[in-house]
Design a protein around this motif. Structure first.
Motif, PDB file in Angstrom:
ATOM      1  N   LYS A 110       0.849  -1.191   0.000  1.00  0.00           N
ATOM      2  CA  LYS A 110       0.000   0.000   0.000  1.00  0.00           C
ATOM      3  C   LYS A 110       0.883   1.239   0.000  1.00  0.00           C
ATOM      4  O   LYS A 110       1.981   1.243   0.561  1.00  0.00           O
ATOM      5  CB  LYS A 110      -0.906   0.023   1.230  1.00  0.00           C
ATOM      6  N   ALA A 136      -3.671   5.010  -0.736  1.00  0.00           N
ATOM      7  CA  ALA A 136      -4.751   4.519   0.125  1.00  0.00           C
ATOM      8  C   ALA A 136      -5.303   5.597   1.034  1.00  0.00           C
ATOM      9  O   ALA A 136      -6.483   5.581   1.380  1.00  0.00           O
ATOM     10  CB  ALA A 136      -4.244   3.337   0.953  1.00  0.00           C
ATOM     11  N   CYS A 163      -4.305   2.711   7.146  1.00  0.00           N
ATOM     12  CA  CYS A 163      -3.942   1.713   6.137  1.00  0.00           C
ATOM     13  C   CYS A 163      -3.924   0.292   6.688  1.00  0.00           C
ATOM     14  O   CYS A 163      -3.531  -0.647   5.982  1.00  0.00           O
ATOM     15  CB  CYS A 163      -2.593   2.059   5.518  1.00  0.00           C
TER      16      CYS A 163
END
Length: 223
Positions: A110, A136, A163
């Motif tokens: 991410k 994200a 996240c």
């Protein structure tokens, strides 16, 4: 689980993801013009970027004699108004960024943003550049409240929380980025192509890169 050493890589925005110096310089010079001051070059303004618009403007005004607080507040509002209206005229991604983001996402990593730019301006910029959906979450300099921007660890911690946690590294170009990451206990990579003043090695980052092609090997070296 991926064998890549990190689940999440956070990025600073100005001077790290994007070269925003042209648009920031235009906004600063708009405020300087209103104050009756001479304009500064982009090269003069670049080292002032990183601590937020207020800090950038104050340093620019200090170069020509300073300003009282009431007038400063008016000029700061004008700078923000101008910048919001011209936020993505000259700004662009640094070379190799998009390929590196693709490579990170291909490893199930991410990516997120922690910037000292106001959240609303950062969101607008990333949307206009066409890159917001690559990240994200986005944490701005005002997201966590007064006094909780970088180098405070709070925005890094919030990025990790939003996240979903995991092994985290951070990428930036300034002492604010390095200190925030170290305060949060995460390794940090500094980019030499950003807005840093002085020697990039003096920031104390865990690794330094000169191009985004070097980021993934640098992160792997920090495992």
């Amino acid at each position: 689980m991926s064998d890549f050493p990190f689940d999440l890589v956070g990025f600073d925005l100005d001077g790290t993801l994007l070269d925003t110096s042209g648009d920031l310089a235009a906004a600063v010079n708009h405020a300087l013009q209103l104050a009756g001051r001479e304009p500064l070059t982009v090269a003069q303004i670049r080292p002032k970027i990183g601590g937020g618009a207020k800090n950038m403007l104050r340093m620019a005004l200090d170069d020509s004699g300073g300003c009282d607080e009431e007038r400063f507040a008016e000029l700061h509002r004008e700078l923000l108004r101008y910048y919001e209206a011209h936020i993505a005229v000259h700004s662009h991604a640094f070379d190799g960024l998009l390929t590196t983001l693709d490579a990170l996402h291909g490893r199930d990593v991410k990516t997120a943003i922690v910037t000292n730019k106001f959240e609303s301006l950062a969101e607008k910029l990333m949307r206009e550049i066409g890159l917001r959906n690559r990240f994200a979450c986005l944490i701005g300099g005002d997201t966590m409240g007064k006094g909780l921007a970088k180098p405070n660890r709070a925005p890094i911690d919030e990025m990790i929380r939003r996240c979903g946690g995991g092994r985290t590294a951070f990428v930036g170009d300034s002492i604010y980025d390095v200190q925030a990451a170290k305060n949060a206990g995460v390794p940090v990579v500094a980019v030499s192509f950003g807005f840093v003043t002085g020697r990039i090695e003096d920031l104390g980052a865990d690794a330094v890169i000169d191009h985004y092609a070097e980021l993934i090997p640098a992160l792997e070296s920090l495992a």
